[in-house]
Design a protein around this motif. Sequence first.
Motif, PDB file in Angstrom:
ATOM      1  N   HIS A 160       0.849  -1.191   0.000  1.00  0.00           N
ATOM      2  CA  HIS A 160       0.000   0.000   0.000  1.00  0.00           C
ATOM      3  C   HIS A 160       0.879   1.234   0.000  1.00  0.00           C
ATOM      4  CE1 HIS A 160      -1.891  -3.400   2.053  1.00  0.00           C
ATOM      5  NE2 HIS A 160      -3.020  -3.006   1.492  1.00  0.00           N
ATOM      6  N   GLU A 212      -3.574   0.437  -3.589  1.00  0.00           N
ATOM      7  CA  GLU A 212      -3.090  -0.927  -3.759  1.00  0.00           C
ATOM      8  C   GLU A 212      -3.702  -1.508  -5.019  1.00  0.00           C
ATOM      9  OE1 GLU A 212      -4.434  -3.720  -0.807  1.00  0.00           O
ATOM     10  OE2 GLU A 212      -6.487  -3.029  -0.949  1.00  0.00           O
ATOM     11  N   LYS A 230      -7.152  -6.873  -5.518  1.00  0.00           N
ATOM     12  CA  LYS A 230      -6.914  -8.289  -5.262  1.00  0.00           C
ATOM     13  C   LYS A 230      -8.128  -8.874  -4.569  1.00  0.00           C
ATOM     14  CE  LYS A 230      -3.701  -6.394  -1.875  1.00  0.00           C
ATOM     15  NZ  LYS A 230      -2.366  -6.271  -1.386  1.00  0.00           N
ATOM     16  N   HIS A 263     -10.135  -8.627   1.228  1.00  0.00           N
ATOM     17  CA  HIS A 263      -9.391  -8.760   2.473  1.00  0.00           C
ATOM     18  C   HIS A 263      -9.757  -7.595   3.384  1.00  0.00           C
ATOM     19  CE1 HIS A 263      -6.842  -6.409  -0.290  1.00  0.00           C
ATOM     20  NE2 HIS A 263      -6.409  -5.766   0.768  1.00  0.00           N
ATOM     21  N   HIS A 313      -8.508  -4.569   6.059  1.00  0.00           N
ATOM     22  CA  HIS A 313      -7.347  -3.736   6.351  1.00  0.00           C
ATOM     23  C   HIS A 313      -7.282  -3.378   7.829  1.00  0.00           C
ATOM     24  CE1 HIS A 313      -7.259  -2.307   1.946  1.00  0.00           C
ATOM     25  NE2 HIS A 313      -6.282  -3.160   2.143  1.00  0.00           N
ATOM     26  N   ASP A 338      -2.775  -6.112   5.422  1.00  0.00           N
ATOM     27  CA  ASP A 338      -3.825  -6.950   4.849  1.00  0.00           C
ATOM     28  C   ASP A 338      -4.094  -8.145   5.742  1.00  0.00           C
ATOM     29  OD1 ASP A 338      -4.097  -5.400   2.647  1.00  0.00           O
ATOM     30  OD2 ASP A 338      -2.922  -6.685   1.315  1.00  0.00           O
TER      31      ASP A 338
HETATM   32 ZN   LIG Z   1      -4.891  -4.232   1.097  1.00  0.00          ZN
END
Ligand SMILES: [Zn+2]
Length: 140
Positions: free
Chosen positions: A31, A79, A82, A85, A87, A98
């Motif tokens: 990040h 970021e 993906k 997830h 944070h 993550d």
């Molecule tokens: Zn992340």
Amino acid sequence: MMDYANVLKESGLKATFQRMNILESIQKHGHMSIDTIYDEVVKTHPSLSLATVYKNIILMVENGVLVEVPIEGKKSKYELVKSDHIHLVCTECGEVEDKPHDENADALFSSMTKEENFSLSKQQINLYGVCAHCQEAVAS
Ligand SMILES: [Zn+2]
Ligand SMILES: [Zn+2]
């Protein structure tokens, strides 16, 4: 290694060297704020301006290549897109960690949205607080 050219093309963007370098440094560092991305990318493209890097990052957020992580009182970090997830965001040092979604979180979100008949398109769960490192720094 990721095929940045392909990621950009699939998102409807031209695969310029600048954009590929931006993605490469975010991939390497996780990040990053726009300022630190600029510091990295300018090493390979000395003539690049901060405004150009900024414009490219915003464009890649709009096209779903990058995600913005807002940090209270600090500059946002970015970021690569993906899998979902969570944070953990430190509001002292701005570190973003993550954590994987576990199945409990998934079950909670899907029952919550189902209950409201809410069609979920994207999600970002940010937990804000003070990381272990910064807590230590305050204590000593
Ligand atoms: Zn992340
Ligand atoms: Zn911290």
